[in-house]
Design an enzyme around this catalytic site. Structure first.
Site, PDB file in Angstrom:
ATOM      1  N   LYS A 201      -1.748  -9.282   6.274  1.00 14.95           N
ATOM      2  CA  LYS A 201      -0.614  -8.338   6.245  1.00 14.95           C
ATOM      3  C   LYS A 201      -1.122  -6.914   6.440  1.00 14.95           C
ATOM      4  CE  LYS A 201       1.316  -6.611   2.216  1.00 14.95           C
ATOM      5  NZ  LYS A 201       2.007  -6.692   0.927  1.00 14.95           N
ATOM      6  N   THR A 237       7.942  -8.338   2.665  1.00 11.40           N
ATOM      7  CA  THR A 237       6.626  -8.991   2.687  1.00 11.40           C
ATOM      8  C   THR A 237       6.787 -10.509   2.689  1.00 11.40           C
ATOM      9  OG1 THR A 237       5.681  -7.157   1.446  1.00 11.40           O
ATOM     10  CG2 THR A 237       4.441  -9.228   1.402  1.00 11.40           C
TER      11      THR A 237
HETATM   12  C1  R5P Z   1       2.437  -5.597  -2.636  1.00 12.04           C
HETATM   13  O1  R5P Z   1       1.234  -5.652  -2.531  1.00 12.04           O
HETATM   14  C2  R5P Z   1       3.230  -6.376  -3.616  1.00 12.04           C
HETATM   15  O2  R5P Z   1       2.472  -7.398  -4.205  1.00 12.04           O
HETATM   16  C3  R5P Z   1       4.483  -6.939  -2.989  1.00 12.04           C
HETATM   17  O3  R5P Z   1       4.123  -7.852  -1.982  1.00 12.04           O
HETATM   18  C4  R5P Z   1       5.350  -5.888  -2.386  1.00 12.04           C
HETATM   19  O4  R5P Z   1       5.408  -4.756  -3.171  1.00 12.04           O
HETATM   20  C5  R5P Z   1       6.734  -6.437  -2.187  1.00 12.04           C
HETATM   21  O5  R5P Z   1       7.543  -5.461  -1.577  1.00 12.04           O
HETATM   22  P1  R5P Z   1       8.650  -5.899  -0.526  1.00 12.04           P
HETATM   23  O6  R5P Z   1       9.362  -7.079  -1.136  1.00 12.04           O
HETATM   24  O7  R5P Z   1       9.562  -4.694  -0.420  1.00 12.04           O
HETATM   25  O8  R5P Z   1       7.964  -6.219   0.754  1.00 12.04           O
END
Ligand code: R5P
Length: 323
Positions: A201, A237
């Site tokens: 990612k 994500t």
């Molecule tokens: C990031 O490293 C966290 O573990 C989450 O993956 C992230 O903050 C999730 O944010 P979103 O759902 O807005 O992509």
């Protein structure tokens, strides 16, 4: 003449207004009542809290969850702790099941704050002696607070549920980014030494909640993938990770996260991303209304056991030995 006391400790539980159902569930687990309090806002938004009973000499546990508007609830927790300090509580434990600002735990670029550290400093300044939290975004946040931090894990709650519902012989455990692979390893072990994969990612340095899931590293073809994360905020994500897993031939994707922040448009994204089920806990208030593939598991028994062990000077580690 000597002065003696029976030295009995007195456990008192206090709830912020952000997630009273969770605090009540914890109180029920412990078989105690929440301490009555008055809490209100002035017209300009200032928060006022007063406890209706003496808190002098108590072993005080303040439970505050931090959903949106997060800053309001952080401030309320600080004010509750301050009131306890000034009311002569003997020890104050701040229970923040979802640690606010946990994602801001380091500087990515110059002139950025480390807000997770600032939260720890604020809790300390208010008078907290100890913090309890669940699945911190990163382990090193424990070191931001100069005192004991009991870092609890929802993993056993989530994996027990998965084991009860899905056959483990075809599971692959998937981390949505490289940073969570270590946690995913523990899950893989817990789920019968399942194979491991992760999604490569990349994150935007200029826009919040903006990530791109590029490709899967590891073999997921034909597998029931358990995709885990500490939190899901807007769902970008995770929905991106589901897409690349499906593209790589995954049979099913089961999403599991501890903190369902679910800011818009998470519900829409997660309902439509093709995941079999989204499993979360109630560290934040949740509603399954209108969301057919969401399952919410209670964190209250874990928090109640943690409070019990702290109060009795027992072992908190035994509660997460499996993790
Ligand atoms: C990031 O490293 C966290 O573990 C989450 O993956 C992230 O903050 C999730 O944010 P979103 O759902 O807005 O992509």
């Amino acid at each position: 003449m000597t002065w003696t006391t029976d030295n009995q400790k007195n456990l008192m539980l206090f709830s912020g207004r952000a997630h009273p159902d969770l605090a009540q569930a914890v109180a029920d687990e412990l078989g105690i009542t929440l301490t009555p309090q008055t809490a209100r806002n002035f017209a300009n938004g200032e928060i006022f809290v007063r406890y209706e009973e003496s808190v002098r000499g108590s072993d005080a546990f303040v439970i505050q969850s931090c959903p949106a508007p997060l800053n309001e609830w952080v401030m309320e927790a600080l004010i509750m702790i301050d009131a306890l300090k000034r009311g002569s509580a003997k020890r104050i434990t701040a229970i923040l099941p979802f640690y606010p600002y946990a994602r801001q735990d380091k500087k990515h670029l110059g002139r950025e704050p480390i807000s997770a550290r600032l939260v720890a400093d604020l809790l300390q300044a208010a008078g907290a002696d100890r913090i309890v939290s669940v699945d911190l975004h990163t382990d090193q946040i424990q070191g931001f607070f100069d005192g004991p931090v009991d870092h609890m894990h929802a993993q056993p709650i989530l994996t027990d549920y998965i084991k009860s519902k899905y056959a483990t012989d075809n599971i692959a455990v998937v981390s949505p980014d490289a940073g969570r692979v270590k946690v995913a390893e523990k899950w893989a072990h817990d789920l019968g030494d399942a194979p491991l994969a992760f999604v490569h990612k990349t994150r935007s340095n200029t826009e919040a909640n903006k990530t791109v899931s590029n490709r899967v590293v590891g073999d997921v073809e034909g597998k029931d993938c358990v995709l885990l994360d500490d939190m899901i905020d807007t769902g970008g994500t995770i929905a991106g990770a589901v897409r690349v897993l499906k593209d790589a031939g995954a049979k099913k994707v089961i999403i599991a996260c501890t903190h369902g922040v679910f800011s818009d448009p998470a519900r829409e994204r997660l309902s439509e991303c093709g995941a079999e089920e989204v499993i979360t806990t109630d560290t934040l208030p949740q509603s399954t209304e209108g969301w057919s593939n969401l399952t919410v598991l209670s964190i209250a028994p874990l928090l109640a056991q943690t409070i019990h062990e702290i109060f009795e000077n027992g072992s908190v580690t035994t509660l997460f030995d499996r993790a």
